[in-house]
Design a protein around this motif. Sequence first.
Motif, mmCIF file in Angstrom:
data_model
loop_
_atom_site.group_PDB
_atom_site.id
_atom_site.type_symbol
_atom_site.label_atom_id
_atom_site.label_comp_id
_atom_site.label_asym_id
_atom_site.label_seq_id
_atom_site.Cartn_x
_atom_site.Cartn_y
_atom_site.Cartn_z
ATOM 1 N N PHE A 84 0.831 -1.212 0.000
ATOM 2 C CA PHE A 84 0.000 0.000 0.000
ATOM 3 C C PHE A 84 0.864 1.260 0.000
ATOM 4 O O PHE A 84 0.472 2.264 -0.585
ATOM 5 C CB PHE A 84 -0.947 -0.013 1.211
ATOM 6 N N ARG A 85 2.045 1.215 0.643
ATOM 7 C CA ARG A 85 2.953 2.372 0.586
ATOM 8 C C ARG A 85 3.434 2.595 -0.852
ATOM 9 O O ARG A 85 3.509 3.736 -1.328
ATOM 10 C CB ARG A 85 4.146 2.143 1.522
ATOM 11 N N THR A 86 3.750 1.501 -1.531
ATOM 12 C CA THR A 86 4.176 1.605 -2.935
ATOM 13 C C THR A 86 3.031 2.144 -3.796
ATOM 14 O O THR A 86 3.260 2.939 -4.727
ATOM 15 C CB THR A 86 4.620 0.225 -3.449
ATOM 16 N N PHE A 87 1.819 1.717 -3.475
ATOM 17 C CA PHE A 87 0.630 2.177 -4.192
ATOM 18 C C PHE A 87 0.495 3.693 -4.095
ATOM 19 O O PHE A 87 0.183 4.380 -5.084
ATOM 20 C CB PHE A 87 -0.591 1.475 -3.614
ATOM 21 N N GLU A 88 0.751 4.249 -2.905
ATOM 22 C CA GLU A 88 0.665 5.706 -2.727
ATOM 23 C C GLU A 88 1.811 6.420 -3.452
ATOM 24 O O GLU A 88 1.623 7.485 -4.039
ATOM 25 C CB GLU A 88 0.696 6.043 -1.229
ATOM 26 N N GLU A 89 3.022 5.799 -3.434
ATOM 27 C CA GLU A 89 4.176 6.413 -4.098
ATOM 28 C C GLU A 89 4.013 6.460 -5.612
ATOM 29 O O GLU A 89 4.445 7.411 -6.268
ATOM 30 C CB GLU A 89 5.452 5.637 -3.748
ATOM 31 N N MET A 90 3.393 5.406 -6.164
ATOM 32 C CA MET A 90 3.279 5.324 -7.622
ATOM 33 C C MET A 90 2.453 6.466 -8.196
ATOM 34 O O MET A 90 2.618 6.835 -9.362
ATOM 35 C CB MET A 90 2.682 3.975 -8.048
ATOM 36 N N LYS A 91 1.580 7.045 -7.374
ATOM 37 C CA LYS A 91 0.692 8.091 -7.873
ATOM 38 C C LYS A 91 1.465 9.328 -8.329
ATOM 39 O O LYS A 91 0.945 10.145 -9.087
ATOM 40 C CB LYS A 91 -0.330 8.465 -6.798
ATOM 41 N N ARG A 92 2.740 9.456 -7.867
ATOM 42 C CA ARG A 92 3.569 10.589 -8.322
ATOM 43 C C ARG A 92 4.035 10.393 -9.762
ATOM 44 O O ARG A 92 4.317 11.361 -10.465
ATOM 45 C CB ARG A 92 4.800 10.732 -7.403
ATOM 46 N N ASP A 93 4.154 9.135 -10.192
ATOM 47 C CA ASP A 93 4.684 8.846 -11.538
ATOM 48 C C ASP A 93 3.630 8.320 -12.503
ATOM 49 O O ASP A 93 3.677 8.591 -13.704
ATOM 50 C CB ASP A 93 5.802 7.793 -11.445
ATOM 51 N N ALA A 94 2.708 7.515 -12.000
ATOM 52 C CA ALA A 94 1.730 6.865 -12.889
ATOM 53 C C ALA A 94 0.378 6.784 -12.200
ATOM 54 O O ALA A 94 0.300 6.634 -10.976
ATOM 55 C CB ALA A 94 2.220 5.456 -13.260
ATOM 56 N N VAL A 95 -0.659 6.892 -12.990
ATOM 57 C CA VAL A 95 -2.020 6.803 -12.453
ATOM 58 C C VAL A 95 -2.393 5.322 -12.314
ATOM 59 O O VAL A 95 -2.295 4.569 -13.291
ATOM 60 C CB VAL A 95 -3.023 7.506 -13.401
ATOM 61 N N PRO A 96 -2.770 4.888 -11.116
ATOM 62 C CA PRO A 96 -3.168 3.473 -10.954
ATOM 63 C C PRO A 96 -4.314 3.120 -11.900
ATOM 64 O O PRO A 96 -5.224 3.935 -12.104
ATOM 65 C CB PRO A 96 -3.629 3.393 -9.491
ATOM 66 N N ASN A 97 -4.227 1.963 -12.485
ATOM 67 C CA ASN A 97 -5.306 1.525 -13.380
ATOM 68 C C ASN A 97 -6.138 0.444 -12.696
ATOM 69 O O ASN A 97 -5.913 0.098 -11.529
ATOM 70 C CB ASN A 97 -4.740 1.038 -14.718
ATOM 71 N N ALA A 98 -7.090 -0.088 -13.436
ATOM 72 C CA ALA A 98 -7.982 -1.108 -12.866
ATOM 73 C C ALA A 98 -7.196 -2.321 -12.386
ATOM 74 O O ALA A 98 -7.517 -2.928 -11.357
ATOM 75 C CB ALA A 98 -9.021 -1.529 -13.903
ATOM 76 N N ALA A 99 -6.129 -2.672 -13.141
ATOM 77 C CA ALA A 99 -5.312 -3.831 -12.754
ATOM 78 C C ALA A 99 -4.660 -3.603 -11.390
ATOM 79 O O ALA A 99 -4.542 -4.540 -10.585
ATOM 80 C CB ALA A 99 -4.249 -4.094 -13.815
ATOM 81 N N THR A 100 -4.228 -2.366 -11.109
ATOM 82 C CA THR A 100 -3.608 -2.055 -9.816
ATOM 83 C C THR A 100 -4.586 -2.343 -8.677
ATOM 84 O O THR A 100 -4.235 -3.014 -7.694
ATOM 85 C CB THR A 100 -3.191 -0.568 -9.765
ATOM 86 N N TYR A 101 -5.779 -1.818 -8.809
ATOM 87 C CA TYR A 101 -6.785 -2.048 -7.763
ATOM 88 C C TYR A 101 -7.147 -3.536 -7.645
ATOM 89 O O TYR A 101 -7.321 -4.051 -6.543
ATOM 90 C CB TYR A 101 -8.048 -1.230 -8.069
ATOM 91 N N ASN A 102 -7.223 -4.211 -8.795
ATOM 92 C CA ASN A 102 -7.560 -5.642 -8.762
ATOM 93 C C ASN A 102 -6.491 -6.457 -8.040
ATOM 94 O O ASN A 102 -6.796 -7.409 -7.317
ATOM 95 C CB ASN A 102 -7.737 -6.184 -10.183
ATOM 96 N N ILE A 103 -5.198 -6.068 -8.228
ATOM 97 C CA ILE A 103 -4.104 -6.763 -7.538
ATOM 98 C C ILE A 103 -4.267 -6.617 -6.031
ATOM 99 O O ILE A 103 -4.160 -7.591 -5.274
ATOM 100 C CB ILE A 103 -2.735 -6.211 -7.995
ATOM 101 N N LEU A 104 -4.529 -5.388 -5.588
ATOM 102 C CA LEU A 104 -4.689 -5.142 -4.150
ATOM 103 C C LEU A 104 -5.898 -5.885 -3.587
ATOM 104 O O LEU A 104 -5.825 -6.498 -2.509
ATOM 105 C CB LEU A 104 -4.826 -3.633 -3.899
#
Length: 939
Positions: free
Chosen positions: A431-451
Amino acid sequence: MFSSFSRRPSTLRRCFSAAAIFPEVNEVARRQFGDALASMLARKAGAVILRSVSCSRVLISARSFTSLSSDGSSPEHGGSLPAAANYTFNQEHFSKYDGFRQNVEEACRIVEGGRWGPEIENALNMFDEKPQPELVIGVLRRLRDVNQALNFFRWAEGKSDHPLCPEAYNSLLMVMAKAKNTYCLEQILGEMSIAGFGPSNSCSVELVLSFVRVQKLREAFDIIQTMRKFKFRPAFSAYTTLIGALAAIQESGPMLALFQQMQELGYEVSVHLFTTLIRVFAREGRVDAALSLLDEMKSNSLEADIVLYNVCIDSFGKVGKVDMAWKFFHEMSAHGLVPDDVTYTSMIGVLCKANRLDEAVEIFEHMDQNRKVPCVYAYNTMIMGYGSAGKFNEAFNLIERQKEKGCIPSVIAYNCIITCLGQSGQLDEAFRTFEEMKRDAVPNAATYNILIDRLCKAGKVEDAFKVRDAMEEAGMFPNVRTVNIMIDRLCKARRVDQAYLIFKGMDHKVCTPDEITFCSLIDGLGKQGRVDDAYRLYEQMLDSYEMPTAIVYTSLIRNFFECGRKEDGHKIYKEMLERGCSPDLVLLNTYMDCAFKACETEKGRALFEEIKARGLVPDVRSYSILIHGLIKAGFARETYELFYAMKDQGCILDTRAYNTVIDGFCKSGKVNKAYQLLDEMKSKGHHPTVVTYGSVIDGLCKIDRLDEAYMLFEEARSIGIVLNVVIYSSLIDGFGKVGRIDEAYLIMEEMMQKGLAPTVYTWNSLLDALVKSEEIDEAVVCFRNMKELKCTPNHITYSILINGLCKIRKFNKAFVYWQEMQKQGLKPNTITYTTMISGLAKAGNILEAKNLFERFKANGGVPDSASYNAIIEGLSIGNRAVDAYGIFEETRMKGFNIHTKTCVALLDALHKAECLEQAAIVGAVLRETAKSQHAAKHW
């Protein structure tokens, strides 16, 4: 009706011209010539009038144009008429085409006007007595129904003195292609063969392509084989289209057959085609076949291109042939081919998957060192490799390196890290990585599905719901994959009601449930025993036009059987076949396993044969299920033949298969063969389990090879196998049966020291050994210990004890245990009754013995020969000669043998009671028994 029609042509013409204008005349035509013909006449009349009007207009227009010259002057003043003449020609050509088109439409209306019969045939005869080929072809091209097209084709054929033209035949074949109906294909191709022509290339391609589009590949394959039967040459594209479709579903057998046919026909096969086949064989793990194709390609003087090398690296690597992938990687450089991004990425992926991370890093660095712009695919693959190996610092360093080179890491790179963190259980870090990624890339549906997936697997369903809500807030409504993940994980966590609520809450306009949604929920409900709810969901699936596959039917069949509703399981299978769904190997294996477990041995055998009848190849699981089912049904002797059939077929045995076959050999007395198989199993790299050792030890104990059994027991213990109660019980039973009581006691003591509680079978084995050694007092002590250790005796326990006490003539003590047994609600078996009856009789309790015998029969018991002999002998010794003789007669009527000792006791009792007539009969039986025994000895 039609005979009068042919005699009055003038009447017909009058009706024909007036039918469309005057309704009363039309009615006369209808009465005289029938509905279909009258309708045709009316339409024909209208067409004639329209054509007359059109012709008049054309003539008028032509006259208007002919009165002017091209420059506006009159022809009388020297003007010419080229434009007017050309216009007249075009109008005439258009009129002819329009007339032809209307004729085709009219013929089609007649053919499609009803069920084919004499009425339609006569209507066609009146329409055109000798149809021209152009009309026949035009009509066939318009028709959609195969039966209508074939009937029209036959009608037109009957009107011609020669076979119809090739184009007509091809048009009929095109109708079959569009309708996907080839029931008369062989007949038509046979006629074409006799006529000396065949299907056109475009026709053969369309026939195959129409079935490929709807994934009916078996039918498409059969079409090509039917063409080849008549020596026709299917089009090159027909072959390549079907081979491509078969490759997509990994059907290597038919694909190779088509490839070989192409070569036989002289088609030039390309590197691309070889690449398609090699990919399929390599991915199936059939390395020899793939390499053989490579050799064949080289023998055809074809040079491998970079695409083929990339396919080989990827395909061989994915099935674990890493060294072979390395070989191809180095070979392509030797042939002057420069590895591209796909080559490097594939090789890195293969090495990472094989846990050869150092080599992957080396090749990655070699690729990246001279590049200004990083290869995103290679970076993502390497990040996934580091993550899978748990080296998350290195993975994050690669992301930073991308940024330094001016390349923003993609959402895929972050998804790889989040996936690996989730798999290693580091959800907080994910989840920390998930928050960090928002600076570089917009999470997509696959990101949420993984979590969501990882949270559900970790049992944190409430947190998964929160992520789903966050997904909606981010403007990404959960897709069907999101829903499928949640439903599947909830069902596996046995929270089916929550899963069903998610299903009910789906907005079908935005997110439509698919086969996976229904399958997960149907399986989840079935595994909880809610098979009726599962079946209702299956019906809902049908209502939503989502056709169930074999996976859904497999779940329904298995769960119905597990709930004890085998008849419903059989009905599901029949319903599946009626709906046109073909069973796959997994379904038939599951169904066969269910049938054997339900004691339907013959049905299980039939299903194994059905696997072969459907063109499927039984795998190692098929044979394992069959062998295990037959062993349980008492047909262990068939194991030997089935084992060699499995070997001949090339099945590679796994641990489960070895265990099944070894158990079958042991139960059929082939212990030496089982021993050999155990050695083979070790040599093949399969580690024997507690089940393996248990089967062999039990087999050795049953044939009194106890020292070998104990050696195997020590071997299993030495290699760290956790031995269970079953193995200890087998040894106790084996040592006890040969009178080695002390060793049996030592094994029992060791088992209890290991913390294993003896089962009722273990205690019964020890009790039986003590009784057979006539250590009855010790057996009684053992029985008390059994009860003190909270192991409840069963009817076999009491039978063993009662039998032992009766042997030493402690009948009263035996009767005490008999009564205790009754109080426990245990039902004595025939042996227990016989033992007790004999004991009571010998103790002089004749009345009690007689009452017990009658009670046994009244309770539905079926006395055997020993029971009858025991009561006859007891009554005779107790001077109850008349009662004994009555049971003697009953015994003879039931066909049981009466022992010599029983006859002698009864004969003495009858003489004492002066029952001379009955004594004579018993004496005759005694003499007959003696004669038969004497003859048997001499024989």
